[in-house]
Write a protein that holds these residues in place. Structure first.
Motif, PDB file in Angstrom:
ATOM      1  N   LEU A   1      31.663  51.606  49.017  1.00 25.89           N
ATOM      2  CA  LEU A   1      31.621  52.950  49.606  1.00 25.89           C
ATOM      3  C   LEU A   1      30.926  53.936  48.668  1.00 25.89           C
ATOM      4  CD1 LEU A   1      35.161  53.153  51.240  1.00 25.89           C
ATOM      5  CD2 LEU A   1      32.950  53.000  52.420  1.00 25.89           C
ATOM      6  N   ARG A   2      31.191  53.814  47.375  1.00 22.55           N
ATOM      7  CA  ARG A   2      30.534  54.691  46.406  1.00 22.55           C
ATOM      8  C   ARG A   2      29.032  54.406  46.339  1.00 22.55           C
ATOM      9  NH1 ARG A   2      33.598  56.387  41.821  1.00 22.55           N
ATOM     10  NH2 ARG A   2      31.668  57.347  41.129  1.00 22.55           N
ATOM     11  N   ILE A   3      28.656  53.131  46.406  1.00 21.02           N
ATOM     12  CA  ILE A   3      27.238  52.771  46.391  1.00 21.02           C
ATOM     13  C   ILE A   3      26.554  53.312  47.640  1.00 21.02           C
ATOM     14  CG2 ILE A   3      25.600  50.848  46.489  1.00 21.02           C
ATOM     15  CD1 ILE A   3      27.594  49.331  44.640  1.00 21.02           C
ATOM     16  N   ARG A   4      27.264  53.314  48.749  1.00 21.42           N
ATOM     17  CA  ARG A   4      26.716  53.902  49.982  1.00 21.42           C
ATOM     18  C   ARG A   4      26.373  55.378  49.760  1.00 21.42           C
ATOM     19  NH1 ARG A   4      29.095  56.388  54.665  1.00 21.42           N
ATOM     20  NH2 ARG A   4      27.816  55.996  56.489  1.00 21.42           N
ATOM     21  N   ALA A   5      27.269  56.115  49.130  1.00 20.90           N
ATOM     22  CA  ALA A   5      27.019  57.528  48.841  1.00 20.90           C
ATOM     23  C   ALA A   5      25.860  57.689  47.857  1.00 20.90           C
ATOM     24  CB  ALA A   5      28.284  58.180  48.289  1.00 20.90           C
ATOM     25  N   ILE A   6      25.797  56.816  46.865  1.00 16.76           N
ATOM     26  CA  ILE A   6      24.697  56.866  45.896  1.00 16.76           C
ATOM     27  C   ILE A   6      23.369  56.601  46.593  1.00 16.76           C
ATOM     28  CG2 ILE A   6      23.682  55.649  43.911  1.00 16.76           C
ATOM     29  CD1 ILE A   6      26.635  55.302  42.905  1.00 16.76           C
ATOM     30  N   CYS A   7      23.338  55.638  47.493  1.00 19.83           N
ATOM     31  CA  CYS A   7      22.108  55.328  48.233  1.00 19.83           C
ATOM     32  C   CYS A   7      21.672  56.506  49.098  1.00 19.83           C
ATOM     33  CB  CYS A   7      22.292  54.072  49.084  1.00 19.83           C
ATOM     34  SG  CYS A   7      22.054  52.538  48.167  1.00 19.83           S
ATOM     35  N   LYS A   8      22.627  57.212  49.665  1.00 20.91           N
ATOM     36  CA  LYS A   8      22.272  58.399  50.450  1.00 20.91           C
ATOM     37  C   LYS A   8      21.645  59.470  49.564  1.00 20.91           C
ATOM     38  CE  LYS A   8      25.363  58.173  54.386  1.00 20.91           C
ATOM     39  NZ  LYS A   8      26.426  58.856  55.123  1.00 20.91           N
TER      40      LYS A   8
ATOM     41  N   LEU B   1      26.431  53.417  39.796  1.00 25.72           N
ATOM     42  CA  LEU B   1      27.886  53.471  39.918  1.00 25.72           C
ATOM     43  C   LEU B   1      28.551  53.044  38.620  1.00 25.72           C
ATOM     44  CD1 LEU B   1      30.611  53.696  41.357  1.00 25.72           C
ATOM     45  CD2 LEU B   1      30.246  51.355  42.170  1.00 25.72           C
ATOM     46  N   VAL B   2      28.150  51.910  38.078  1.00 22.45           N
ATOM     47  CA  VAL B   2      28.769  51.406  36.867  1.00 22.45           C
ATOM     48  C   VAL B   2      28.569  52.407  35.718  1.00 22.45           C
ATOM     49  CG1 VAL B   2      28.704  49.557  35.132  1.00 22.45           C
ATOM     50  CG2 VAL B   2      28.596  48.993  37.576  1.00 22.45           C
ATOM     51  N   ARG B   3      27.382  52.968  35.610  1.00 26.09           N
ATOM     52  CA  ARG B   3      27.138  53.956  34.560  1.00 26.09           C
ATOM     53  C   ARG B   3      27.972  55.212  34.772  1.00 26.09           C
ATOM     54  NH1 ARG B   3      20.956  52.634  34.878  1.00 26.09           N
ATOM     55  NH2 ARG B   3      20.807  51.068  33.237  1.00 26.09           N
ATOM     56  N   SER B   4      28.159  55.613  36.011  1.00 25.14           N
ATOM     57  CA  SER B   4      28.966  56.805  36.275  1.00 25.14           C
ATOM     58  C   SER B   4      30.425  56.599  35.873  1.00 25.14           C
ATOM     59  CB  SER B   4      28.880  57.217  37.742  1.00 25.14           C
ATOM     60  OG  SER B   4      29.640  56.342  38.568  1.00 25.14           O
ATOM     61  N   LEU B   5      30.856  55.346  35.845  1.00 20.95           N
ATOM     62  CA  LEU B   5      32.216  55.020  35.421  1.00 20.95           C
ATOM     63  C   LEU B   5      32.303  54.908  33.895  1.00 20.95           C
ATOM     64  CD1 LEU B   5      33.074  52.357  38.141  1.00 20.95           C
ATOM     65  CD2 LEU B   5      33.870  54.735  38.025  1.00 20.95           C
ATOM     66  N   GLY B   6      31.174  55.112  33.229  1.00 21.34           N
ATOM     67  CA  GLY B   6      31.155  55.103  31.774  1.00 21.34           C
ATOM     68  C   GLY B   6      31.229  53.740  31.138  1.00 21.34           C
ATOM     69  N   GLN B   7      30.889  52.689  31.878  1.00 25.78           N
ATOM     70  CA  GLN B   7      31.019  51.346  31.348  1.00 25.78           C
ATOM     71  C   GLN B   7      29.722  50.765  30.816  1.00 25.78           C
ATOM     72  OE1 GLN B   7      34.234  49.889  31.080  1.00 25.78           O
ATOM     73  NE2 GLN B   7      34.491  52.057  31.419  1.00 25.78           N
ATOM     74  N   LEU B   8      28.600  51.424  31.092  1.00 24.15           N
ATOM     75  CA  LEU B   8      27.304  50.994  30.552  1.00 24.15           C
ATOM     76  C   LEU B   8      26.566  52.220  30.091  1.00 24.15           C
ATOM     77  CD1 LEU B   8      25.912  48.430  33.177  1.00 24.15           C
ATOM     78  CD2 LEU B   8      26.983  47.913  30.996  1.00 24.15           C
ATOM     79  N   SER B   9      25.775  52.061  29.058  1.00 19.80           N
ATOM     80  CA  SER B   9      24.934  53.178  28.631  1.00 19.80           C
ATOM     81  C   SER B   9      23.584  53.050  29.303  1.00 19.80           C
ATOM     82  CB  SER B   9      24.782  53.182  27.108  1.00 19.80           C
ATOM     83  OG  SER B   9      24.168  51.977  26.699  1.00 19.80           O
ATOM     84  N   GLY B  10      22.839  54.108  29.339  1.00 21.19           N
ATOM     85  CA  GLY B  10      21.506  54.084  29.935  1.00 21.19           C
ATOM     86  C   GLY B  10      21.293  55.307  30.786  1.00 21.19           C
ATOM     87  N   LYS B  11      20.094  55.340  31.366  1.00 19.03           N
ATOM     88  CA  LYS B  11      19.717  56.492  32.190  1.00 19.03           C
ATOM     89  C   LYS B  11      20.485  56.540  33.468  1.00 19.03           C
ATOM     90  CE  LYS B  11      15.037  56.450  30.438  1.00 19.03           C
ATOM     91  NZ  LYS B  11      13.652  56.330  30.744  1.00 19.03           N
TER      92      LYS B  11
ATOM     93  N   ASN C   1      19.772  49.113  41.456  1.00 16.28           N
ATOM     94  CA  ASN C   1      19.829  50.364  40.697  1.00 16.28           C
ATOM     95  C   ASN C   1      20.951  51.276  41.186  1.00 16.28           C
ATOM     96  OD1 ASN C   1      17.796  50.366  38.539  1.00 16.28           O
ATOM     97  ND2 ASN C   1      16.442  49.854  40.226  1.00 16.28           N
ATOM     98  N   ALA C   2      21.225  51.269  42.470  1.00 17.06           N
ATOM     99  CA  ALA C   2      22.355  52.050  42.986  1.00 17.06           C
ATOM    100  C   ALA C   2      23.667  51.500  42.420  1.00 17.06           C
ATOM    101  CB  ALA C   2      22.370  52.019  44.517  1.00 17.06           C
ATOM    102  N   SER C   3      23.766  50.184  42.320  1.00 18.90           N
ATOM    103  CA  SER C   3      24.962  49.559  41.747  1.00 18.90           C
ATOM    104  C   SER C   3      25.113  49.938  40.279  1.00 18.90           C
ATOM    105  CB  SER C   3      24.890  48.037  41.886  1.00 18.90           C
ATOM    106  OG  SER C   3      24.808  47.666  43.244  1.00 18.90           O
ATOM    107  N   LEU C   4      24.006  49.927  39.541  1.00 20.31           N
ATOM    108  CA  LEU C   4      24.069  50.314  38.133  1.00 20.31           C
ATOM    109  C   LEU C   4      24.395  51.793  37.966  1.00 20.31           C
ATOM    110  CD1 LEU C   4      21.275  48.331  36.282  1.00 20.31           C
ATOM    111  CD2 LEU C   4      23.712  47.852  36.446  1.00 20.31           C
TER     112      LEU C   4
ATOM    113  N   GLY D   1      17.927  38.053  45.179  1.00 17.47           N
ATOM    114  CA  GLY D   1      18.925  38.316  46.208  1.00 17.47           C
ATOM    115  C   GLY D   1      18.899  39.731  46.751  1.00 17.47           C
ATOM    116  N   TYR D   2      20.038  40.147  47.232  1.00 16.32           N
ATOM    117  CA  TYR D   2      20.153  41.414  47.938  1.00 16.32           C
ATOM    118  C   TYR D   2      19.969  42.626  47.032  1.00 16.32           C
ATOM    119  CZ  TYR D   2      21.186  39.696  52.579  1.00 16.32           C
ATOM    120  OH  TYR D   2      21.072  39.142  53.826  1.00 16.32           O
ATOM    121  N   GLY D   3      20.014  42.447  45.735  1.00 19.31           N
ATOM    122  CA  GLY D   3      19.818  43.559  44.814  1.00 19.31           C
ATOM    123  C   GLY D   3      18.443  44.176  44.900  1.00 19.31           C
TER     124      GLY D   3
END
Length: 134
Positions: A103-110, A124-134, A119-122, A43-45
């Protein structure tokens, strides 16, 4: 008839966990055969950030009149977030609305134009501290 498999119940989460473990190598790709292959993304991801940015509204006020492609990115994100919520047992967006996440993903993509939407979506999720990883 209530079979106990409603989202938000422990039975539902346990059933989902069992279903995920039924895949060869499990969800994490721990099996020897699966570990050498890259998991398929659908999909779109898989679309690059540049394609997402071309469809993204300039501001939150323009979101209600966004084009169909933007709405498809939003729905793809809704599916990803739902899956992560079920797999982790917590709200990976920390009570944020999908439009705010977009909107946050838009900023991340920029900031990371080499990323794809997944990866931009991840990020965001990682920046919110909900997933571990790079």
């Amino acid at each position: 008839m209530n079979d106990g498999l409603k989202p938000g119940t422990n039975v539902f989460a346990a059933s989902l966990a069992l279903a995920l473990m039924a895949f060869p190598g499990g969800w994490a790709g721990a099996g020897t055969e699966v570990a050498t292959t890259v998991p398929a993304l659908w999909g779109y991801g898989v679309k690059p950030c540049s394609a997402f940015l071309a469809t993204a509204p300039r501001d939150a006020m323009s979101t209600p009149i966004a084009d169909e492609d933007y709405r498809r990115y939003r729905e793809w994100l809704a599916g990803l977030v739902t899956g992560l919520n079920l797999a982790t047992g917590r709200d990976v967006l920390r009570d944020a609305e999908l439009d705010a996440a977009m909107l946050r993903i838009r900023a991340i993509c920029k900031d990371h134009p080499e990323d794809d939407f997944f990866n931009a979506s991840l990020r965001l999720v990682r920046s919110l501290g909900q997933l571990s990883g790079k």
